[in-house]
Motif scaffolding. Structure first.
Motif, short mmCIF file in Angstrom:
data_model
loop_
_atom_site.label_atom_id
_atom_site.label_comp_id
_atom_site.label_asym_id
_atom_site.label_seq_id
_atom_site.Cartn_x
_atom_site.Cartn_y
_atom_site.Cartn_z
N PRO A 157 -4.79 9.00 -0.50
CA PRO A 157 -4.61 7.91 0.46
C PRO A 157 -2.85 8.87 0.08
CG PRO A 157 -5.64 6.97 -0.72
CD PRO A 157 -5.81 8.15 -1.84
N LEU A 158 -2.65 8.26 -0.39
CA LEU A 158 -0.41 8.92 -0.47
C LEU A 158 -0.60 10.14 -0.11
CD1 LEU A 158 0.03 6.66 -3.36
CD2 LEU A 158 0.23 5.96 -0.83
N ALA A 159 -1.44 10.75 0.65
CA ALA A 159 -1.29 11.89 1.56
C ALA A 159 -0.82 11.95 2.65
CB ALA A 159 -1.98 13.14 1.41
N VAL A 169 -2.60 -10.31 1.78
CA VAL A 169 -2.34 -9.36 2.93
C VAL A 169 -3.00 -9.86 4.51
CG1 VAL A 169 -3.49 -7.48 2.65
CG2 VAL A 169 -1.41 -7.27 3.33
N PHE A 170 -1.71 -10.09 4.80
CA PHE A 170 -2.73 -9.92 6.73
C PHE A 170 -2.44 -8.75 7.42
CE2 PHE A 170 -1.63 -15.11 5.56
CZ PHE A 170 -2.91 -15.58 6.34
N TYR A 171 -2.77 -7.83 7.94
CA TYR A 171 -2.53 -7.31 8.90
C TYR A 171 -3.38 -6.79 10.20
CZ TYR A 171 -7.02 -5.88 6.49
OH TYR A 171 -8.43 -5.79 5.50
N ASN A 172 -2.85 -6.08 11.33
CA ASN A 172 -3.23 -6.06 12.76
C ASN A 172 -4.26 -4.92 12.26
OD1 ASN A 172 -3.44 -4.69 14.89
ND2 ASN A 172 -1.82 -5.53 15.50
N ASN A 173 -5.31 -5.39 13.12
CA ASN A 173 -6.65 -4.72 12.30
C ASN A 173 -6.50 -3.31 12.74
OD1 ASN A 173 -7.81 -4.99 14.56
ND2 ASN A 173 -9.49 -6.19 14.34
N ASN A 174 -5.79 -2.80 14.29
CA ASN A 174 -5.46 -1.36 13.94
C ASN A 174 -4.43 -1.37 13.45
OD1 ASN A 174 -7.53 -0.99 16.46
ND2 ASN A 174 -6.84 -2.36 17.89
N ILE A 175 -3.51 -1.59 12.58
CA ILE A 175 -2.57 -0.88 11.65
C ILE A 175 -3.80 0.24 10.71
CG2 ILE A 175 -3.40 -2.17 9.53
CD1 ILE A 175 0.20 -1.89 9.29
N LEU A 176 -3.17 2.00 11.32
CA LEU A 176 -4.00 2.89 10.85
C LEU A 176 -4.17 2.26 8.56
CD1 LEU A 176 -5.13 5.70 11.47
CD2 LEU A 176 -2.54 6.12 10.67
N HIS A 177 -5.26 2.03 8.38
CA HIS A 177 -5.38 1.75 7.34
C HIS A 177 -6.72 2.43 6.54
CE1 HIS A 177 -8.10 -0.93 9.41
NE2 HIS A 177 -8.87 -1.09 8.44
N CYS A 178 -6.87 2.98 5.40
CA CYS A 178 -7.75 2.94 4.59
C CYS A 178 -7.99 2.29 3.25
CB CYS A 178 -7.82 4.13 4.45
SG CYS A 178 -6.28 4.84 2.71
#
Ligand SMILES: O=C(O)CCC(=O)C(=O)O
Ligand SMILES: [Fe+2]
Length: 292
Positions: free
Chosen positions: A191-193, A208-217
């Protein structure tokens, strides 16, 4: 301890923020005990609403290993602690602070549980929850500038190192390299690539609150126990902006009287706002009573 204004500033700027202390030690114990019971039921197959290893998005289907449990607040699970905590002062207060809204704007949404698989590793590819990986750069830019009327969060009942995000990516389209690494099909070997990625490490009890359109995996290992509450809440000032993302999950059970009766007053009011959105979106089902 940062101030509320600093937390909100971090969330708005970076697309995520870690907040400790949304559960007391006794809530942590009760939520973990309830989670262990519900997860055992799901692993044994007696609770059919699972996130199944091999499948990233709903419908999840069936399989022989799981990475999550759906519908933690379902009355058939008989675990009222989930809804009590979800509709409690601490969670509502944090959601209102990040959304800049009031109690009367809050809409009940999803509450699921994320766990480690037991048979094999599994990972989710890099994605945004509400924008397809195939979206063009212009489509992506347009979708990312629309105001967000909901918050999503992960609350760790065990230490959690599964989630990765690209801070700030909730505001900008992917670069060519980021796009190539988020094609919605292949889970990342590392993932860190992904340029800009960080691992989100939660200690027990942190959220952790996160905007669900942040790029995530996310990546899951059978050797790292995970028990993370995964939920979201909406702000009704967005109208039916949340409908597409929320209503793809099968929420018919939330309209049953048994569920309404299992909730406290704040919970019922939040539920009524969800039901109203569902009716407006589908334009039917008007027989459900919104009366107290
Ligand atoms: O496992 C996680 O923390 C993230 C889950 C996720 O991104 C999703 O369900 O869309
Ligand atoms: Fe996601």
């Amino acid at each position: 301890m940062p101030t509320s204004a600093q937390l909100k500033e971090h969330y708005d700027t970076h697309g995520y923020v870690i907040i400790p202390g949304l559960l007391t030690p006794s809530e942590h114990a009760d939520l973990l005990a309830a989670t262990d019971r519900v997860v055992a039921r799901t692993r044994s197959g007696s609770w059919p609403h699972a996130r199944v290893v091999g499948k990233q998005f709903p419908p999840y289907g069936v399989g022989d290993d799981i990475w999550g449990v759906q519908h933690a607040m379902h009355p058939a699970l008989e675990e009222p602690v989930f809804a009590r905590w979800y509709a409690g002062d601490a969670v509502r207060g944090a959601a209102e602070m990040l959304l800049g809204c009031q109690d009367e704007d809050l809409q009940m949404e999803l509450f699921n549980i994320l766990v480690n698989p037991v048979r094999s590793e599994f990972a989710l590819c890099w994605h945004r929850d509400d924008i397809k990986g195939s979206a063009s750069e212009d489509e992506e830019r347009a979708a990312l500038t629309v105001r967000h009327y909901g918050v999503q969060w992960n609350t760790a009942l065990h230490e959690d190192v599964s989630l990765y995000v690209v801070p700030g990516s909730h505001r900008v389209p992917r670069t060519a390299v980021q796009r190539a690494l988020s094609n919605d099909t292949a889970a990342p070997a590392d993932p860190l690539a992904m340029p800009g990625a960080i691992g989100v490490k939660l200690r027990v009890g942190e959220t952790v609150f996160y905007n669900n359109n942040i790029l995530h995996c996310a990546s899951y290992s059978p050797n790292i126990p995970r028990a993370t509450l995964h939920a979201c809440m909406g702000d009704t000032r967005g109208g039916s902006a949340r409908a597409r993302n929320i209503l793809q999950h099968d929420l018919g059970w939330m309209k049953e009287e048994a569920f309404r009766e299992s909730l406290n007053l704040k919970g019922r009011q939040m539920l009524e706002r969800l039901v109203r959105m569902q009716e407006e979106y589908h334009g039917k089902d008007i027989e459900y009573s919104l009366e107290e």
